[in-house]
Design an enzyme around this catalytic site. Sequence first.
Site, PDB file in Angstrom:
ATOM      1  N   TYR A   1      12.539  26.950   0.465  1.00 54.72           N
ATOM      2  CA  TYR A   1      13.580  27.612   1.259  1.00 54.72           C
ATOM      3  C   TYR A   1      14.821  27.855   0.394  1.00 54.72           C
ATOM      4  O   TYR A   1      15.395  28.941   0.400  1.00 54.72           O
ATOM      5  CB  TYR A   1      13.905  26.725   2.455  1.00 54.72           C
ATOM      6  CG  TYR A   1      14.890  27.292   3.443  1.00 54.72           C
ATOM      7  CD1 TYR A   1      14.513  28.282   4.356  1.00 54.72           C
ATOM      8  CD2 TYR A   1      16.205  26.826   3.496  1.00 54.72           C
ATOM      9  CE1 TYR A   1      15.418  28.786   5.279  1.00 54.72           C
ATOM     10  CE2 TYR A   1      17.111  27.322   4.418  1.00 54.72           C
ATOM     11  CZ  TYR A   1      16.714  28.300   5.310  1.00 54.72           C
ATOM     12  OH  TYR A   1      17.616  28.803   6.225  1.00 54.72           O
TER      13      TYR A   1
ATOM     14  N   ASP B   1      12.067  42.224  15.746  1.00 54.20           N
ATOM     15  CA  ASP B   1      11.591  40.834  15.723  1.00 54.20           C
ATOM     16  C   ASP B   1      10.074  40.819  15.835  1.00 54.20           C
ATOM     17  O   ASP B   1       9.497  41.396  16.756  1.00 54.20           O
ATOM     18  CB  ASP B   1      12.204  39.994  16.849  1.00 54.20           C
ATOM     19  CG  ASP B   1      12.207  38.504  16.489  1.00 54.20           C
ATOM     20  OD1 ASP B   1      13.306  37.934  16.334  1.00 54.20           O
ATOM     21  OD2 ASP B   1      11.111  37.916  16.334  1.00 54.20           O
TER      22      ASP B   1
ATOM     23  N   LYS C   1      16.510  31.420  -0.560  1.00 55.00           N
ATOM     24  CA  LYS C   1      17.877  31.753  -0.143  1.00 55.00           C
ATOM     25  C   LYS C   1      18.779  32.024  -1.344  1.00 55.00           C
ATOM     26  O   LYS C   1      19.715  32.818  -1.259  1.00 55.00           O
ATOM     27  CB  LYS C   1      18.440  30.624   0.728  1.00 55.00           C
ATOM     28  CG  LYS C   1      17.774  30.541   2.111  1.00 55.00           C
ATOM     29  CD  LYS C   1      17.816  31.872   2.839  1.00 55.00           C
ATOM     30  CE  LYS C   1      17.569  31.765   4.327  1.00 55.00           C
ATOM     31  NZ  LYS C   1      17.526  33.081   5.003  1.00 55.00           N
TER      32      LYS C   1
HETATM   33  P1  NAD Z   1      15.129  31.538  14.663  1.00 55.88           P
HETATM   34  O1  NAD Z   1      13.795  30.992  14.410  1.00 55.88           O
HETATM   35  O2  NAD Z   1      15.831  31.173  15.921  1.00 55.88           O
HETATM   36  O3  NAD Z   1      15.117  33.132  14.588  1.00 55.88           O
HETATM   37  C1  NAD Z   1      14.471  33.813  13.554  1.00 55.88           C
HETATM   38  C2  NAD Z   1      13.787  35.033  14.127  1.00 55.88           C
HETATM   39  O4  NAD Z   1      13.194  35.767  13.042  1.00 55.88           O
HETATM   40  C3  NAD Z   1      12.672  34.700  15.099  1.00 55.88           C
HETATM   41  O5  NAD Z   1      12.862  35.328  16.353  1.00 55.88           O
HETATM   42  C4  NAD Z   1      11.395  35.193  14.399  1.00 55.88           C
HETATM   43  O6  NAD Z   1      10.417  35.711  15.297  1.00 55.88           O
HETATM   44  C5  NAD Z   1      11.957  36.279  13.492  1.00 55.88           C
HETATM   45  N1  NAD Z   1      11.070  36.528  12.347  1.00 55.88           N
HETATM   46  C6  NAD Z   1      10.450  35.605  11.562  1.00 55.88           C
HETATM   47  N2  NAD Z   1       9.682  36.204  10.643  1.00 55.88           N
HETATM   48  C7  NAD Z   1       9.829  37.545  10.836  1.00 55.88           C
HETATM   49  C8  NAD Z   1       9.300  38.674  10.176  1.00 55.88           C
HETATM   50  N3  NAD Z   1       8.428  38.553   9.150  1.00 55.88           N
HETATM   51  N4  NAD Z   1       9.665  39.909  10.610  1.00 55.88           N
HETATM   52  C9  NAD Z   1      10.520  40.047  11.646  1.00 55.88           C
HETATM   53  N5  NAD Z   1      11.027  38.990  12.316  1.00 55.88           N
HETATM   54  C10 NAD Z   1      10.704  37.753  11.917  1.00 55.88           C
HETATM   55  O7  NAD Z   1      16.022  31.104  13.402  1.00 55.88           O
HETATM   56  P2  NAD Z   1      17.580  31.244  13.096  1.00 55.88           P
HETATM   57  O8  NAD Z   1      18.096  29.884  12.865  1.00 55.88           O
HETATM   58  O9  NAD Z   1      18.262  32.141  14.053  1.00 55.88           O
HETATM   59  O10 NAD Z   1      17.516  31.942  11.638  1.00 55.88           O
HETATM   60  C11 NAD Z   1      18.019  33.230  11.364  1.00 55.88           C
HETATM   61  C12 NAD Z   1      18.344  33.305   9.887  1.00 55.88           C
HETATM   62  O11 NAD Z   1      19.431  32.430   9.578  1.00 55.88           O
HETATM   63  C13 NAD Z   1      17.184  32.895   8.970  1.00 55.88           C
HETATM   64  O12 NAD Z   1      17.157  33.743   7.839  1.00 55.88           O
HETATM   65  C14 NAD Z   1      17.574  31.487   8.552  1.00 55.88           C
HETATM   66  O13 NAD Z   1      16.987  31.108   7.334  1.00 55.88           O
HETATM   67  C15 NAD Z   1      19.073  31.632   8.469  1.00 55.88           C
HETATM   68  N6  NAD Z   1      19.808  30.375   8.539  1.00 55.88           N
HETATM   69  C16 NAD Z   1      19.884  29.675   9.703  1.00 55.88           C
HETATM   70  C17 NAD Z   1      20.621  28.506   9.734  1.00 55.88           C
HETATM   71  C18 NAD Z   1      20.797  27.718  11.006  1.00 55.88           C
HETATM   72  O14 NAD Z   1      21.580  26.751  10.996  1.00 55.88           O
HETATM   73  N7  NAD Z   1      20.124  28.078  12.092  1.00 55.88           N
HETATM   74  C19 NAD Z   1      21.250  28.030   8.573  1.00 55.88           C
HETATM   75  C20 NAD Z   1      21.152  28.766   7.409  1.00 55.88           C
HETATM   76  C21 NAD Z   1      20.443  29.950   7.393  1.00 55.88           C
END
Ligand code: NAD
Length: 306
Positions: free
Chosen positions: A177, A37, A181
């Site tokens: 986005y 992370d 995706k």
């Molecule tokens: P979040 O912000 O809670 O966690 C994402 C983590 O990724 C963070 O801790 C951040 O520091 C880390 N990160 C960001 N850029 C980075 C990089 N360049 N290198 C390494 N780490 C990095 O978000 P989340 O909701 O847990 O999202 C996780 C994944 O799920 C993402 O790809 C997001 O697009 C996808 N997603 C989430 C949802 C949702 O409902 N939360 C829905 C669809 C897709």
Amino acid sequence: MGSLDGRVVVVTGGGRGLGRAHALLLAAEGAKVVVNDLGSDLDGFGADPGPAQSVVEEIKAAGGEAVPNTDSVTDWEGARRMIRAAVETFGDLDVLVNNAGIGYGRQLSHLEDIDEASWDTMIAIHVKGHFNALRHAAEYWRDRSRAGGEVRASVVNTSSPAGFVQLSERQSTQLDYAVAKAGILAMTIGAAVELGPYGVRVNAITPGARTRMSERAMPEVVAAPQDPAAFDRFDPAQVSPVVAWLASDRCPVTGQVLKIFGSTIELYRGWVPIGMIDKDRRWTVEELDVELNRLIEQGERAGSAR
Ligand code: NAD
């Protein structure tokens, strides 16, 4: 015995939200985990080693094995270091969970509000970030396979319903986005074909969960239930068993896309032909004016009947 005993796993973006939930469950199932992370903010800025380190401590406190990695997945050499960390620390790599991502949460903004810098950042973190990790892991698995080693590896990519499902009229499509995706879905299907011969399966999930990202973009959808005894559909931990199953070496599935909202798991298929016209001569524009209009009308009728 856990379903992932001895498997070596890298989880990108494992310090918060969904990635944290995956890292904790995979470790509880017996995997040795590299918790990657960068510790950036929601717009992709900044860096903080805290989130990766604290998940490693949680895993160790529960009796599991983990090491932190704070490289950005957007950095080619950083992604290589992250994959090497698994091999150098735990002697192998079996699973890559590509999860790191950002979301601007601009649900009310539109295409013309996206500027060059935010477009580049969005594509870099999701598309290049997924590819960088996949690329270095694939090289490791290819070399092992060519050296005669048995590879039973799994990649779990993270897409989003935004990449392929129409959003409600109230929201913008979050075009940057959504494009990122959708690119991850194409990467999943292509990589499943290319890496299958080496013993690598590649699948994608499209989750929905309560994290800092979704709490900014759609807080009313992911809110915790009022009744503490009710099933909390949007707890990120509800998504992780699917990741663990895809990661296990008894899972045969590859090239698939699974949407997970709480306990509801949907299997998706991509673009499929829904109609055709053909003749063994070049079409004229006038003919197409008739025939393509007819085909598109038929396709729309077939789509709305489904
Ligand atoms: P979040 O912000 O809670 O966690 C994402 C983590 O990724 C963070 O801790 C951040 O520091 C880390 N990160 C960001 N850029 C980075 C990089 N360049 N290198 C390494 N780490 C990095 O978000 P989340 O909701 O847990 O999202 C996780 C994944 O799920 C993402 O790809 C997001 O697009 C996808 N997603 C989430 C949802 C949702 O409902 N939360 C829905 C669809 C897709």
